[in-house]
Design a protein around this motif. Sequence first.
Motif, PDB file in Angstrom:
ATOM      1  N   ALA A 180      26.558  41.020  37.885  1.00 42.56           N
ATOM      2  CA  ALA A 180      27.728  40.498  38.603  1.00 42.56           C
ATOM      3  C   ALA A 180      28.903  41.462  38.498  1.00 42.56           C
ATOM      4  O   ALA A 180      29.606  41.710  39.481  1.00 42.56           O
ATOM      5  N   HIS A 181      29.105  42.044  37.312  1.00 41.88           N
ATOM      6  CA  HIS A 181      30.207  42.985  37.110  1.00 41.88           C
ATOM      7  C   HIS A 181      29.989  44.269  37.917  1.00 41.88           C
ATOM      8  O   HIS A 181      30.888  44.739  38.615  1.00 41.88           O
ATOM      9  N   GLU A 182      28.784  44.831  37.817  1.00 38.23           N
ATOM     10  CA  GLU A 182      28.504  46.092  38.520  1.00 38.23           C
ATOM     11  C   GLU A 182      28.615  45.938  40.035  1.00 38.23           C
ATOM     12  O   GLU A 182      29.094  46.840  40.725  1.00 38.23           O
ATOM     13  N   LYS A 183      28.195  44.796  40.549  1.00 43.01           N
ATOM     14  CA  LYS A 183      28.238  44.567  42.000  1.00 43.01           C
ATOM     15  C   LYS A 183      29.609  44.078  42.468  1.00 43.01           C
ATOM     16  O   LYS A 183      29.846  43.950  43.661  1.00 43.01           O
ATOM     17  N   GLY A 184      30.502  43.782  41.525  1.00 37.08           N
ATOM     18  CA  GLY A 184      31.832  43.309  41.881  1.00 37.08           C
ATOM     19  C   GLY A 184      31.811  41.927  42.515  1.00 37.08           C
ATOM     20  O   GLY A 184      32.617  41.622  43.398  1.00 37.08           O
ATOM     21  N   LEU A 185      30.919  41.071  42.042  1.00 35.68           N
ATOM     22  CA  LEU A 185      30.769  39.747  42.649  1.00 35.68           C
ATOM     23  C   LEU A 185      31.980  38.864  42.379  1.00 35.68           C
ATOM     24  O   LEU A 185      32.631  38.979  41.344  1.00 35.68           O
ATOM     25  N   LYS A 186      32.257  37.999  43.339  1.00 32.74           N
ATOM     26  CA  LYS A 186      33.375  37.066  43.210  1.00 32.74           C
ATOM     27  C   LYS A 186      33.005  35.735  43.848  1.00 32.74           C
ATOM     28  O   LYS A 186      31.982  35.610  44.525  1.00 32.74           O
ATOM     29  N   LYS A 187      33.863  34.753  43.596  1.00 29.05           N
ATOM     30  CA  LYS A 187      33.641  33.414  44.131  1.00 29.05           C
ATOM     31  C   LYS A 187      33.398  33.494  45.641  1.00 29.05           C
ATOM     32  O   LYS A 187      34.116  34.186  46.353  1.00 29.05           O
ATOM     33  N   GLY A 188      32.361  32.776  46.093  1.00 34.31           N
ATOM     34  CA  GLY A 188      32.038  32.729  47.511  1.00 34.31           C
ATOM     35  C   GLY A 188      30.972  33.714  47.942  1.00 34.31           C
ATOM     36  O   GLY A 188      30.379  33.549  49.009  1.00 34.31           O
TER      37      GLY A 188
END
Length: 122
Positions: free
Chosen positions: A76-84
């Motif tokens: 999640a951190h490496e891909k820059g994931l965020k809500k939605g």
Amino acid sequence: MEQVAMEKALSKSDATNNRMELPMESLRNFPIPDGQNYFEFVAMDTVDRPWEFKVSTRNEGKYKKPWMSGQWGSYAHEKGLKKGDRVKLIMQVEGNGVRSYRITAERNLAMGIWIPVEDFAS
């Protein structure tokens, strides 16, 4: 045969914690061995990098809501994931029953147009 094993829009806690809650109906796609409460597997991302994940359920009680951990927080951190953002696990089942998994993450650009999160990093 290829099928979607799990798909969900991320909550804020999914995107920022070391685990992601999974939809209950996806649990059938992760064969937890008898006597255990987890299933470990490797999923390849869109750039063919392997990620080690673990799907777990609670040991006690009727409520077996699954979650995914392992390298989830790093992914999640490496891909820059965020809500939605939307995450999918695609499962391929071979004739001998062996399963392989791929993971993808997408962001809603506008009006239902989803693009891979890797396109945002460029």
